[in-house]
Scaffold this motif. Structure first.
Motif, mmCIF file in Angstrom:
data_model
loop_
_atom_site.group_PDB
_atom_site.id
_atom_site.type_symbol
_atom_site.label_atom_id
_atom_site.label_comp_id
_atom_site.label_asym_id
_atom_site.label_seq_id
_atom_site.Cartn_x
_atom_site.Cartn_y
_atom_site.Cartn_z
ATOM 1 N N ARG A 31 27.077 -6.430 25.405
ATOM 2 C CA ARG A 31 26.492 -7.702 25.829
ATOM 3 C C ARG A 31 26.252 -7.712 27.333
ATOM 4 N NH1 ARG A 31 24.928 -12.140 23.874
ATOM 5 N NH2 ARG A 31 26.050 -11.931 21.925
ATOM 6 N N ALA A 32 27.201 -7.208 28.111
ATOM 7 C CA ALA A 32 27.045 -7.164 29.561
ATOM 8 C C ALA A 32 25.874 -6.259 29.946
ATOM 9 C CB ALA A 32 28.330 -6.676 30.224
ATOM 10 N N GLU A 33 25.746 -5.126 29.277
ATOM 11 C CA GLU A 33 24.638 -4.212 29.548
ATOM 12 C C GLU A 33 23.298 -4.862 29.198
ATOM 13 O OE1 GLU A 33 23.058 0.036 27.856
ATOM 14 O OE2 GLU A 33 25.211 -0.190 28.170
ATOM 15 N N TYR A 34 23.257 -5.566 28.078
ATOM 16 C CA TYR A 34 22.042 -6.267 27.673
ATOM 17 C C TYR A 34 21.653 -7.315 28.712
ATOM 18 C CZ TYR A 34 19.128 -9.749 25.397
ATOM 19 O OH TYR A 34 18.128 -10.650 25.125
ATOM 20 N N GLU A 35 22.620 -8.095 29.164
ATOM 21 C CA GLU A 35 22.345 -9.146 30.149
ATOM 22 C C GLU A 35 21.823 -8.533 31.453
ATOM 23 O OE1 GLU A 35 22.309 -12.379 29.710
ATOM 24 O OE2 GLU A 35 23.044 -12.264 27.664
ATOM 25 N N THR A 36 22.394 -7.403 31.865
ATOM 26 C CA THR A 36 21.945 -6.728 33.080
ATOM 27 C C THR A 36 20.512 -6.238 32.926
ATOM 28 O OG1 THR A 36 24.199 -6.029 33.581
ATOM 29 C CG2 THR A 36 22.428 -4.813 34.656
ATOM 30 N N GLN A 37 20.209 -5.624 31.787
ATOM 31 C CA GLN A 37 18.858 -5.123 31.549
ATOM 32 C C GLN A 37 17.849 -6.269 31.469
ATOM 33 O OE1 GLN A 37 19.250 -2.722 28.026
ATOM 34 N NE2 GLN A 37 20.031 -0.959 29.161
ATOM 35 N N LYS A 38 18.238 -7.361 30.846
ATOM 36 C CA LYS A 38 17.349 -8.513 30.731
ATOM 37 C C LYS A 38 17.076 -9.116 32.106
ATOM 38 C CE LYS A 38 16.766 -12.886 28.216
ATOM 39 N NZ LYS A 38 15.944 -13.447 29.251
ATOM 40 N N ALA A 39 18.105 -9.236 32.924
ATOM 41 C CA ALA A 39 17.933 -9.782 34.270
ATOM 42 C C ALA A 39 17.007 -8.887 35.092
ATOM 43 C CB ALA A 39 19.284 -9.926 34.963
ATOM 44 N N GLN A 40 17.150 -7.571 34.955
ATOM 45 C CA GLN A 40 16.293 -6.645 35.687
ATOM 46 C C GLN A 40 14.847 -6.751 35.208
ATOM 47 O OE1 GLN A 40 17.120 -4.646 38.371
ATOM 48 N NE2 GLN A 40 14.909 -4.471 38.476
ATOM 49 N N ALA A 41 14.645 -6.851 33.906
ATOM 50 C CA ALA A 41 13.292 -6.986 33.359
ATOM 51 C C ALA A 41 12.650 -8.292 33.823
ATOM 52 C CB ALA A 41 13.327 -6.925 31.836
ATOM 53 N N ASP A 42 13.424 -9.365 33.845
ATOM 54 C CA ASP A 42 12.909 -10.649 34.329
ATOM 55 C C ASP A 42 12.541 -10.568 35.815
ATOM 56 O OD1 ASP A 42 13.308 -11.685 31.799
ATOM 57 O OD2 ASP A 42 15.119 -12.813 32.325
#
Length: 75
Positions: A31-42
């Motif tokens: 979940r933490a990795e997903y949130e980091t990747q999503k924030a970077q994509a945004d």
């Protein structure tokens, strides 16, 4: 405690099983990795929008574009 549905040939309807500490840790890591990747994509998407807006404003004002701004234009 978090549970998961486990379906086996012996229990085709499935049974609820508690997650192990390792599974919970992996779930939190994922979940933490997903949130980091999503924030970077945004952030990347917003940067591209900002760059296009800057290029448009400079074109309207007749100012020279940076190379990055020129790369955003598709003719």
């Amino acid at each position: 405690m978090t549970k998961r549905l486990e379906i086996t040939p012996e229990n085709p309807e499935g049974i609820l099983v508690d997650l192990t500490a390792e599974e919970i840790s992996q779930k939190e890591t994922d979940r933490a990795e997903y949130e980091t990747q999503k924030a970077q994509a945004d952030a990347d998407a917003q940067a591209k929008i900002d760059l296009k807006a800057s290029a448009k404003a400079k074109l309207i004002a007749g100012e020279p574009l940076t190379e990055a701004e020129a790369d955003t234009l598709v003719l």
